[in-house]
Design a protein around this motif. Structure first.
Motif, PDB file in Angstrom:
ATOM      1  N   ALA A 153      49.383  39.351  48.573  1.00  0.00           N
ATOM      2  CA  ALA A 153      49.926  39.418  47.210  1.00  0.00           C
ATOM      3  C   ALA A 153      49.091  40.339  46.332  1.00  0.00           C
ATOM      4  N   ILE A 154      47.769  40.211  46.390  1.00  0.00           N
ATOM      5  CA  ILE A 154      46.930  41.061  45.545  1.00  0.00           C
ATOM      6  C   ILE A 154      46.940  42.501  46.070  1.00  0.00           C
ATOM      7  N   GLY A 155      47.080  42.655  47.386  1.00  0.00           N
ATOM      8  CA  GLY A 155      47.185  44.008  47.937  1.00  0.00           C
ATOM      9  C   GLY A 155      48.435  44.726  47.456  1.00  0.00           C
ATOM     10  N   ALA A 156      49.558  44.005  47.395  1.00  0.00           N
ATOM     11  CA  ALA A 156      50.801  44.599  46.892  1.00  0.00           C
ATOM     12  C   ALA A 156      50.654  44.994  45.419  1.00  0.00           C
ATOM     13  N   ALA A 157      49.972  44.138  44.633  1.00  0.00           N
ATOM     14  CA  ALA A 157      49.773  44.448  43.215  1.00  0.00           C
ATOM     15  C   ALA A 157      48.919  45.698  43.045  1.00  0.00           C
ATOM     16  N   ALA A 158      47.918  45.875  43.893  1.00  0.00           N
ATOM     17  CA  ALA A 158      47.081  47.080  43.821  1.00  0.00           C
ATOM     18  C   ALA A 158      47.890  48.326  44.170  1.00  0.00           C
ATOM     19  N   LEU A 159      48.711  48.233  45.205  1.00  0.00           N
ATOM     20  CA  LEU A 159      49.543  49.372  45.587  1.00  0.00           C
ATOM     21  C   LEU A 159      50.485  49.767  44.456  1.00  0.00           C
ATOM     22  N   GLU A 160      51.055  48.777  43.771  1.00  0.00           N
ATOM     23  CA  GLU A 160      51.960  49.060  42.650  1.00  0.00           C
ATOM     24  C   GLU A 160      51.252  49.832  41.539  1.00  0.00           C
ATOM     25  N   PHE A 178      32.054  37.919  46.253  1.00  0.00           N
ATOM     26  CA  PHE A 178      32.094  38.543  44.931  1.00  0.00           C
ATOM     27  C   PHE A 178      33.497  38.463  44.327  1.00  0.00           C
ATOM     28  N   VAL A 179      33.990  37.240  44.192  1.00  0.00           N
ATOM     29  CA  VAL A 179      35.288  36.980  43.567  1.00  0.00           C
ATOM     30  C   VAL A 179      35.025  36.495  42.143  1.00  0.00           C
ATOM     31  N   GLU A 180      35.546  37.240  41.155  1.00  0.00           N
ATOM     32  CA  GLU A 180      35.267  36.933  39.752  1.00  0.00           C
ATOM     33  C   GLU A 180      36.569  36.940  38.953  1.00  0.00           C
ATOM     34  N   LEU A 181      36.657  36.037  37.972  1.00  0.00           N
ATOM     35  CA  LEU A 181      37.865  35.935  37.151  1.00  0.00           C
ATOM     36  C   LEU A 181      38.039  37.142  36.235  1.00  0.00           C
ATOM     37  N   ASP A 182      36.961  37.836  35.883  1.00  0.00           N
ATOM     38  CA  ASP A 182      37.062  38.980  34.973  1.00  0.00           C
ATOM     39  C   ASP A 182      37.220  40.311  35.702  1.00  0.00           C
ATOM     40  N   HIS A 183      37.504  40.273  36.995  1.00  0.00           N
ATOM     41  CA  HIS A 183      37.749  41.511  37.727  1.00  0.00           C
ATOM     42  C   HIS A 183      39.100  42.116  37.340  1.00  0.00           C
ATOM     43  N   TRP A 184      39.304  43.334  37.805  1.00  0.00           N
ATOM     44  CA  TRP A 184      40.485  44.124  37.461  1.00  0.00           C
ATOM     45  C   TRP A 184      41.778  43.428  37.871  1.00  0.00           C
ATOM     46  N   LEU A 185      41.838  42.882  39.068  1.00  0.00           N
ATOM     47  CA  LEU A 185      42.975  42.093  39.545  1.00  0.00           C
ATOM     48  C   LEU A 185      42.445  40.800  40.140  1.00  0.00           C
ATOM     49  N   VAL A 186      43.084  39.695  39.806  1.00  0.00           N
ATOM     50  CA  VAL A 186      42.684  38.394  40.353  1.00  0.00           C
ATOM     51  C   VAL A 186      43.952  37.607  40.692  1.00  0.00           C
ATOM     52  N   TYR A 187      44.009  37.084  41.905  1.00  0.00           N
ATOM     53  CA  TYR A 187      45.144  36.258  42.349  1.00  0.00           C
ATOM     54  C   TYR A 187      44.610  34.946  42.905  1.00  0.00           C
ATOM     55  N   GLY A 188      45.434  33.922  42.794  1.00  0.00           N
ATOM     56  CA  GLY A 188      45.066  32.638  43.354  1.00  0.00           C
ATOM     57  C   GLY A 188      46.257  31.944  43.979  1.00  0.00           C
ATOM     58  N   GLU A 234      53.511  29.577  44.521  1.00  0.00           N
ATOM     59  CA  GLU A 234      52.177  28.968  44.492  1.00  0.00           C
ATOM     60  C   GLU A 234      51.061  30.008  44.436  1.00  0.00           C
ATOM     61  N   THR A 235      51.416  31.265  44.677  1.00  0.00           N
ATOM     62  CA  THR A 235      50.452  32.367  44.626  1.00  0.00           C
ATOM     63  C   THR A 235      50.808  33.248  43.442  1.00  0.00           C
ATOM     64  N   ARG A 236      49.853  33.442  42.545  1.00  0.00           N
ATOM     65  CA  ARG A 236      50.161  34.182  41.318  1.00  0.00           C
ATOM     66  C   ARG A 236      48.904  34.838  40.759  1.00  0.00           C
ATOM     67  N   PRO A 237      49.086  35.776  39.797  1.00  0.00           N
ATOM     68  CA  PRO A 237      47.915  36.355  39.119  1.00  0.00           C
ATOM     69  C   PRO A 237      47.178  35.289  38.321  1.00  0.00           C
ATOM     70  N   LEU A 238      45.868  35.460  38.211  1.00  0.00           N
ATOM     71  CA  LEU A 238      45.047  34.586  37.387  1.00  0.00           C
ATOM     72  C   LEU A 238      44.576  35.339  36.155  1.00  0.00           C
ATOM     73  N   SER A 239      44.362  34.583  35.066  1.00  0.00           N
ATOM     74  CA  SER A 239      43.904  35.176  33.809  1.00  0.00           C
ATOM     75  C   SER A 239      42.890  34.240  33.169  1.00  0.00           C
TER      76      SER A 239
END
Length: 240
Positions: A190-197, A136-146, A108-113
């Motif tokens: 989830a987004i923190g793990a993606a940033a670390l990767e 300041f949550v924006e869909l065009d940011h570098w990483l976005v999760y929902g 249910e938690t995944r990257p957004l595009s």
């Protein structure tokens, strides 16, 4: 406790804060104009006044100069400098990085595009306006999760690389009727793990009086590094 990225950015000379109550001057040529004067009060350490070389020359201060609180206050007043309200600075303990990267993320938690533009617009319409401005949550940011509940986007988090550093600055919003269900914690991790990767350090900032945000930072596994104040230059907060 914190990663080399955190220590090298905030404490480039010592790797850890001097263990006293004084104010230590640090001069950093990499500071942008929006952060030419800032004050870091580290957890359990001293206060560090970071200056651009131009401001250090203006103040007639050398790197390593020590001031007491009264001298600091007089210095700022003499040069007409007002500091903004302090932010908490939170980072993940370095020892927890590997565990977070290996953590299973619920479907249910995944990257957004851009394919989620309609869902994200609906989410924005339902979110409190003041929180949209602050987080300041924006869909065009570098990483976005929902995180979704029955195909409805109910929590969103986004990150962007912070002013030429290896920090990924984080914002998160949960719709009011879905709070208290650990959805924000799940999304932030989830987004923190993606940033670390990607080789970036998740950075969680919030105002010191934002009790709910502080609680979320701690619930998501972040530890407080200190508080941070920046000279007011009429620049939007997200640019800091």
């Amino acid at each position: 406790m914190f990663s080399p990225i955190v220590l090298a950015h905030w404490l480039p000379d010592a790797g850890s804060a001097p263990a006293d109550d004084g104010v230590v001057v640090a001069i950093d040529p990499a500071l942008p104009a929006t952060r030419a004067v800032s004050l870091l009060r580290t957890e359990g350490g001293s206060t560090i006044l970071s200056l651009s070389p131009e401001r250090a020359g203006e103040f007639d201060l050398a790197a390593g100069t020590r001031l007491d609180d009264e001298e600091l206050s007089a210095l700022l007043q003499r040069h007409g400098i007002t500091l903004n309200d302090p932010d908490h600075l939170f980072y993940l303990p370095h020892a927890d990085h590997a565990g977070l990267r290996a953590e299973r993320v619920a479907p249910e938690t995944r990257p957004l595009s851009t394919a989620d533009a309609v869902r994200f617009a609906d989410f924005g319409a339902d979110a409190p306006e003041d929180e949209l401005d602050e987080a300041f949550v924006e869909l065009d940011h570098w990483l976005v999760y929902g995180t979704f509940v029955e195909d409805r986007l109910v929590c969103a988090a986004s990150m962007y690389p912070w002013s030429g550093t290896r920090f990924a600055d984080l914002g998160v919003i949960t719709l009011p009727e879905f709070r208290g269900r650990s959805l924000a914690r799940r999304t932030v991790r989830a987004i923190g793990a993606a940033a670390l990767e990607r080789g970036y350090e998740p950075q969680y900032r919030c105002q010191i009086d934002n009790v709910a945000s502080v609680a979320l930072a701690r619930a998501a596994g972040f530890a407080r590094f200190g508080t941070w104040e920046v000279a007011v230059e009429g620049t939007p907060l997200e640019d800091f």
